[in-house]
Design an enzyme around this catalytic site. Sequence first.
Site, PDB file in Angstrom:
ATOM      1  N   LYS A  32       0.870  -1.394  -0.016  1.00  0.00           N
ATOM      2  CA  LYS A  32       0.033   0.192  -0.005  1.00  0.00           C
ATOM      3  C   LYS A  32       0.774   1.312   0.057  1.00  0.00           C
ATOM      4  CE  LYS A  32      -1.049   0.622   4.833  1.00  0.00           C
ATOM      5  NZ  LYS A  32      -2.177   0.909   5.827  1.00  0.00           N
ATOM      6  N   GLY A 184      12.383   1.203  22.634  1.00  0.00           N
ATOM      7  CA  GLY A 184      12.524   2.649  23.340  1.00  0.00           C
ATOM      8  C   GLY A 184      14.104   2.745  23.916  1.00  0.00           C
ATOM      9  N   ASP A 311       4.888 -10.335  11.724  1.00  0.00           N
ATOM     10  CA  ASP A 311       4.572  -9.531  12.831  1.00  0.00           C
ATOM     11  C   ASP A 311       2.983  -9.894  13.100  1.00  0.00           C
ATOM     12  OD1 ASP A 311       6.814  -8.627  13.265  1.00  0.00           O
ATOM     13  OD2 ASP A 311       6.375  -6.417  13.241  1.00  0.00           O
ATOM     14  N   MET A 317       8.435 -10.422  17.262  1.00  0.00           N
ATOM     15  CA  MET A 317       8.052  -9.467  15.926  1.00  0.00           C
ATOM     16  C   MET A 317       9.422  -9.094  15.782  1.00  0.00           C
ATOM     17  SD  MET A 317       4.881  -7.096  17.265  1.00  0.00           S
ATOM     18  CE  MET A 317       3.314  -7.833  16.844  1.00  0.00           C
ATOM     19  N   LEU A 318      10.135  -9.794  14.641  1.00  0.00           N
ATOM     20  CA  LEU A 318      11.479  -9.646  14.471  1.00  0.00           C
ATOM     21  C   LEU A 318      11.711  -9.805  12.990  1.00  0.00           C
ATOM     22  CD1 LEU A 318      13.518 -11.577  17.221  1.00  0.00           C
ATOM     23  CD2 LEU A 318      13.429  -9.059  16.704  1.00  0.00           C
ATOM     24  N   HIS A 320      13.939 -11.016  11.212  1.00  0.00           N
ATOM     25  CA  HIS A 320      14.435 -12.262  10.772  1.00  0.00           C
ATOM     26  C   HIS A 320      13.601 -13.420  10.897  1.00  0.00           C
ATOM     27  CE1 HIS A 320      16.324 -11.072  14.355  1.00  0.00           C
ATOM     28  NE2 HIS A 320      16.263 -12.129  14.757  1.00  0.00           N
ATOM     29  N   HIS A 443      42.727 -14.065  17.867  1.00  0.00           N
ATOM     30  CA  HIS A 443      43.291 -13.241  19.109  1.00  0.00           C
ATOM     31  C   HIS A 443      43.688 -12.062  18.489  1.00  0.00           C
ATOM     32  CE1 HIS A 443      44.591 -11.727  22.881  1.00  0.00           C
ATOM     33  NE2 HIS A 443      45.822 -11.529  22.298  1.00  0.00           N
TER      34      HIS A 443
HETATM   35  C1  LIG Z   1      12.141   1.273  15.457  1.00  0.00           C
HETATM   36  C2  LIG Z   1      11.912  -0.199  15.162  1.00  0.00           C
HETATM   37  C3  LIG Z   1      13.205  -0.885  14.960  1.00  0.00           C
HETATM   38  C4  LIG Z   1      13.285  -2.097  14.699  1.00  0.00           C
HETATM   39  N1  LIG Z   1      14.668  -2.811  14.625  1.00  0.00           N
HETATM   40  C5  LIG Z   1      14.421  -3.995  14.119  1.00  0.00           C
HETATM   41  C6  LIG Z   1      15.804  -4.760  14.349  1.00  0.00           C
HETATM   42  O1  LIG Z   1      16.938  -4.263  14.540  1.00  0.00           O
HETATM   43  N2  LIG Z   1      15.729  -6.157  14.273  1.00  0.00           N
HETATM   44  C7  LIG Z   1      14.593  -6.876  13.836  1.00  0.00           C
HETATM   45  O2  LIG Z   1      14.803  -8.134  13.601  1.00  0.00           O
HETATM   46  N3  LIG Z   1      13.332  -6.221  13.767  1.00  0.00           N
HETATM   47  C8  LIG Z   1      13.289  -4.844  14.254  1.00  0.00           C
HETATM   48  N4  LIG Z   1      12.130  -4.156  14.347  1.00  0.00           N
HETATM   49  C9  LIG Z   1      11.099  -4.989  13.932  1.00  0.00           C
HETATM   50  C10 LIG Z   1      10.744  -5.214  12.304  1.00  0.00           C
HETATM   51  O3  LIG Z   1      10.730  -4.083  11.639  1.00  0.00           O
HETATM   52  C11 LIG Z   1       9.515  -6.230  12.427  1.00  0.00           C
HETATM   53  O4  LIG Z   1       9.418  -7.372  12.941  1.00  0.00           O
HETATM   54  C12 LIG Z   1       9.328  -6.491  10.671  1.00  0.00           C
HETATM   55  O5  LIG Z   1       9.194  -5.397   9.877  1.00  0.00           O
HETATM   56  C13 LIG Z   1       8.123  -7.436  10.448  1.00  0.00           C
HETATM   57  O6  LIG Z   1       8.219  -7.771   9.057  1.00  0.00           O
HETATM   58  P1  LIG Z   1       6.778  -7.998   8.392  1.00  0.00           P
HETATM   59  O7  LIG Z   1       7.161  -8.581   7.061  1.00  0.00           O
HETATM   60  O8  LIG Z   1       5.940  -9.068   9.162  1.00  0.00           O
HETATM   61  O9  LIG Z   1       5.736  -6.657   8.320  1.00  0.00           O
HETATM   62  P2  LIG Z   1       6.224  -5.143   8.095  1.00  0.00           P
HETATM   63  O10 LIG Z   1       7.521  -4.865   8.076  1.00  0.00           O
HETATM   64  O11 LIG Z   1       5.355  -4.257   9.160  1.00  0.00           O
HETATM   65  O12 LIG Z   1       5.614  -4.839   6.544  1.00  0.00           O
HETATM   66  C14 LIG Z   1       4.331  -4.953   6.410  1.00  0.00           C
HETATM   67  C15 LIG Z   1       3.903  -4.344   5.231  1.00  0.00           C
HETATM   68  O13 LIG Z   1       2.538  -4.744   4.700  1.00  0.00           O
HETATM   69  C16 LIG Z   1       1.811  -3.519   4.306  1.00  0.00           C
HETATM   70  N5  LIG Z   1       0.264  -3.635   4.420  1.00  0.00           N
HETATM   71  C17 LIG Z   1      -0.195  -3.804   5.186  1.00  0.00           C
HETATM   72  N6  LIG Z   1      -1.407  -4.014   5.007  1.00  0.00           N
HETATM   73  C18 LIG Z   1      -1.608  -4.029   3.901  1.00  0.00           C
HETATM   74  C19 LIG Z   1      -2.711  -4.125   2.612  1.00  0.00           C
HETATM   75  N7  LIG Z   1      -3.997  -4.443   3.138  1.00  0.00           N
HETATM   76  N8  LIG Z   1      -2.428  -3.984   1.425  1.00  0.00           N
HETATM   77  C20 LIG Z   1      -1.286  -3.779   1.131  1.00  0.00           C
HETATM   78  N9  LIG Z   1      -0.099  -3.603   1.738  1.00  0.00           N
HETATM   79  C21 LIG Z   1      -0.267  -3.661   3.340  1.00  0.00           C
HETATM   80  C22 LIG Z   1       2.475  -2.234   5.089  1.00  0.00           C
HETATM   81  O14 LIG Z   1       2.245  -1.012   4.296  1.00  0.00           O
HETATM   82  C23 LIG Z   1       3.779  -2.925   5.200  1.00  0.00           C
HETATM   83  O15 LIG Z   1       4.687  -2.272   4.323  1.00  0.00           O
HETATM   84  C24 LIG Z   1      12.025  -2.970  14.361  1.00  0.00           C
HETATM   85  C25 LIG Z   1      10.646  -2.100  14.438  1.00  0.00           C
HETATM   86  C26 LIG Z   1      10.919  -0.917  14.802  1.00  0.00           C
HETATM   87  C27 LIG Z   1       9.705   0.020  14.722  1.00  0.00           C
END
Ligand SMILES: Cc1cc2nc3c(=O)[nH]c(=O)nc-3n(C[C@H](O)[C@H](O)[C@H](O)COP(=O)(O)OP(=O)(O)OC[C@H]3O[C@@H](n4cnc5c(N)ncnc54)[C@H](O)[C@@H]3O)c2cc1C
Length: 465
Positions: A32, A184, A311, A317-318, A320, A443
């Site tokens: 989106k 945080g 997530d 919620m990571l 990797h 080392h």
């Molecule tokens: C500040 C911050 C720092 C972080 N640092 C780390 C880190 O260092 N290491 C780590 O492992 N994790 C980190 N995370 C967590 C990590 O970002 C998430 O765990 C990860 O992005 C989850 O991936 P995902 O593919 O499940 O979802 P997301 O990355 O949330 O992607 C979901 C995507 O789906 C799209 N979407 C949603 N609904 C729709 C729809 N109906 N139609 C089309 N598109 C849609 C959204 O726009 C988004 O782009 C961090 C998170 C934050 C907020």
Amino acid sequence: MYDVIVIGSGPGGYVAAIRAAQLGMKTAIIEKYPTLGGTCLNVGCIPSKALLDSSEHYHNAAHTFKTHGITIKDLKVDLPQMIARKDDVVKQNVDGIQFLMKKNKIEVHQGVGSFVDANTVKVTKEDGTSTDIQGKNIIIATGSKPSSLPFIKLDKKRVITSTEALKMKEIPKHLIVIGGGVIGMELGSVYGRMGAKVSVVEFMDSLIPSMDKTMGKELQKSLKKLGFEFYLKHKVTAVENQGKEVVVKAENGKGETIEIKGDYVLVSIGRKPYTDGLNAEAAGVKITDRGQVEVNDHLQTSVPHIYAIGDVVKGAMLAHKAEEEGVYVAETIAGQKPHINYLLIPGVVYTWPEVAAVGYTEEQLKEQGRKYKAGKFPFMASGRARASMDTDGLVKVLADAETDEILGVHMIGPRTADMIAEAVVAMEFRASAEDIARMSHAHPTYTEAFKEACLAATDNRALHI
Ligand SMILES: Cc1cc2nc3c(=O)[nH]c(=O)nc-3n(C[C@H](O)[C@H](O)[C@H](O)COP(=O)(O)OP(=O)(O)OC[C@H]3O[C@@H](n4cnc5c(N)ncnc54)[C@H](O)[C@@H]3O)c2cc1C
């Protein structure tokens, strides 16, 4: 008719799409937002690490360079440039995903994806026009959004989430962080290193409460040196934006209310699964009471050809973890029998010192009644850490009392985010502490601390302490 449609292009979604395409399936991805990469690349992992690196350079220039024999005159922070560099890093990464989609012949549909039925997804663009696309298999990877408390009004100006904290126009004078978790502590560190006073209000009795207790304690010591103040075991009851000032009220263990005044409040109490606009019910996909898409052990939803990952489903919620699940689902659809070992998904906090862990915590082993032994090695005793002046922290290895198999590794110190990979490999191959203790580690390196902690766990044989 696509073989696979992926909804969401975060690390879960784009990796699932690439693996599906590699396996010869006709694949589409729906996003989106105008850029690909999801939370992680746009407003999560990547931009936060870019700012953590920049602020750490500044902090070192201000506080440790002199001891190294380097003097700098007129040192100052150029925040707009720091944010611009972060934006450039994000752009390089999101453009990279666009390139990978093209390379793998994955069709990108920009717009909101919502189910019409169990095989049809409507893609609605911002201008209101829409197209229906059909898939034999659909993967929901819609990720998460920051959560808040019902009484907090996130005005995104003074009362902010991580997204706003990544594009500040000024360095806060006093940043109040609600929530002592990973996000945080990372974003608090960014501004703390650049001179902000940082106060952390946390409901639980330790920072990063889901990790081994030793890690939280050690991290608190290090962040205190940076000037952080902590209000642990405090329950936030009110947040008021009074214009130029924000007031946070919190109740301590005795029921007394304290008041903290600052200029910004970062609400970082966790994230919630995101399914808005997905219209999951039209496909018959069940959502749990916690808002997650319900999946079985094969990441199948209540509709067998619709999967969900990352997530938006249960688990850590990571990024990797989401990636592993993306590969898992693509391979499952292709008829393979993949496997994910959730115990061995490492967790990392990119503060300085960094915190990294894999496997069971000491608290979990106690709860299980498992007999274990612990070996510790402090970075204070590491030659490499002394050379770089990064002596805070330690490595703790937990091994089975009888078999010596490594059950958990918890590290706080320099570059542990990278070092934890060795522990993951060791545990994936079910190494004993003695196996690692008998392997040569270059080392001087920080990795010697892991070997020494393994020696300590094996009949207290650490050599350098
Ligand atoms: C500040 C911050 C720092 C972080 N640092 C780390 C880190 O260092 N290491 C780590 O492992 N994790 C980190 N995370 C967590 C990590 O970002 C998430 O765990 C990860 O992005 C989850 O991936 P995902 O593919 O499940 O979802 P997301 O990355 O949330 O992607 C979901 C995507 O789906 C799209 N979407 C949603 N609904 C729709 C729809 N109906 N139609 C089309 N598109 C849609 C959204 O726009 C988004 O782009 C961090 C998170 C934050 C907020």
